[in-house]
Each structure stands twice: as C-alpha cells, then as structure tokens.
Design a protein around this motif. Structure first.
Motif, PDB file in Angstrom:
ATOM      1  N   THR A 124      25.047  35.101 -20.463  1.00 31.72           N
ATOM      2  CA  THR A 124      24.225  33.970 -20.037  1.00 31.72           C
ATOM      3  C   THR A 124      25.075  32.793 -19.577  1.00 31.72           C
ATOM      4  N   TYR A 125      26.114  32.434 -20.280  1.00 30.12           N
ATOM      5  CA  TYR A 125      26.932  31.284 -19.880  1.00 30.12           C
ATOM      6  C   TYR A 125      27.632  31.525 -18.540  1.00 30.12           C
ATOM      7  N   ARG A 165      25.077  31.272 -15.807  1.00 31.36           N
ATOM      8  CA  ARG A 165      24.650  29.895 -15.555  1.00 31.36           C
ATOM      9  C   ARG A 165      25.712  29.163 -14.739  1.00 31.36           C
ATOM     10  N   TYR A 182      27.883  30.516 -12.708  1.00 25.99           N
ATOM     11  CA  TYR A 182      27.857  31.102 -11.364  1.00 25.99           C
ATOM     12  C   TYR A 182      26.733  30.491 -10.525  1.00 25.99           C
ATOM     13  N   LEU A 183      25.535  30.406 -11.095  1.00 26.36           N
ATOM     14  CA  LEU A 183      24.401  29.846 -10.349  1.00 26.36           C
ATOM     15  C   LEU A 183      24.624  28.366 -10.044  1.00 26.36           C
ATOM     16  N   GLU A 184      25.230  27.645 -10.967  1.00 25.70           N
ATOM     17  CA  GLU A 184      25.534  26.228 -10.747  1.00 25.70           C
ATOM     18  C   GLU A 184      26.532  26.074  -9.605  1.00 25.70           C
TER      19      GLU A 184
END
Length: 183
Positions: free
Chosen positions: A80-81, A84, A86-88
C-alpha cells in the motif's frame, strides 16, 4: 518404518496404501435399540440395532488457509505505501507536464510578439498609440475623458418624467368618464 513428511508440513499423503482400509465418514458407536412405539408397521419385532453415524464436519478455516490469508494481508499492507507513493508521483508528473505545456504556450506567444516588434511599421503604430507621436505635417488630436465634467453635465439635465402607473391611468380614465355629461 517411519513415513516421510511432505515439504508443506503435511503428514503422509492420503493415498490408500495396499492392504490398508480407508477411513470412512461413519463412526460405529455400538448398537442402538429403537423403542417399539417408534417401529414401522412392516418392521420385525426383533429390535434390530440401528447404526449411529456422525455428519461430516467441515472445518471453518484450516491452519494452512489461516497462514495463507495472513501472508496475503501482510503483502497487501506492504504494497500500500509504495503504491500510494507511485500514484502521488504520477499526479506530480502530470501536473509538471501541464505546467510545461503552459510555459511553452507562453514562450510561443512571446516569440510571436517579438516577431511583430521586428516590423518597423508595427513599431510606428505602437509609437503613435502609446507615445502620441505624429508624423511631420500632421496635427495631433487628443481626447481627454473628464469624469467629473461628465457627471456635472449629467446633473444639469432634468430627469425624464416617470411614466404613470397603470392603475393611476385607469382611475383617471374612470374619473374622466364619470365627469362627462350624460345626454
């Protein structure tokens, strides 16, 4: 002879070996006598024993399934981290690309404006508009806007009469009709 365990931690494989009976799902706990009041009309009187069986029980969750679920949960939490982050980063990259495109559009507009300023005729037009330059022999005409004078002139004029309201007009026509002599 000792049987070897499987790498998964299971006991020996469950294949039926030659000469060994396979366990059944029924368990014999001994004979059960059925009372005579519950016998069917066609049954014999000898009190035959009924075989008691257990229903197969399904385990809700085996140990292996529990460990597998725990591993999946741990992997999901571990991913998850980075996901997150990567998407940011993807959103930041998209924002930077939009800013880059805006800057390139500004650069292109500025280059087009600079190209206009290289034309001598455009320079003359801009000098006439911005600095009030005139050619020899021309008479300049400057128009100044005087806001205070315009307001003063507007006050001097009499305001137009407001039109009558419709019901005042109706009432005056009724009074005029009443005032006429009847012949």
């Amino acid at each position: 002879m000792t049987q070897r365990r499987m790498p998964s931690g299971q006991g020996p494989s469950r294949r039926a070996a030659a000469g060994r009976p396979t366990p059944s799902r029924t368990r014999n706990t001994g004979p059960i006598r059925v009372p005579s009041s519950r016998r069917t009309p066609g049954s014999s009187d000898g009190g035959a024993a009924a075989k008691r069986t257990d229903a197969p029980r399904h385990r809700a969750l085996t140990g292996r399934a529990t460990v597998l679920i725990a591993v999946f949960v741990a992997l999901a939490l571990a991913y998850t981290y980075p996901l997150r982050v990567y998407l940011e980063q993807e959103s930041q990259i998209a924002e930077m690309e939009r800013a880059k495109a805006d800057q390139q559009a500004k650069i292109a507009a500025t280059a087009k404006e600079l190209e206009k300023w290289n034309d001598p005729e455009y320079q003359r037009i801009q000098a006439r508009e911005n600095f009030f330059y005139v050619r020899p022999g021309e008479t300049p005409l400057l128009v100044y806007y005087d806001a205070a004078g315009a307001a003063r002139d507007a006050e001097e004029k009499a305001p137009a009469a407001a039109p009558d309201r419709w019901y005042d007009t109706l009432w005056s026509s009724v009074q005029a009709a009443n005032a006429e002599p009847a012949d």
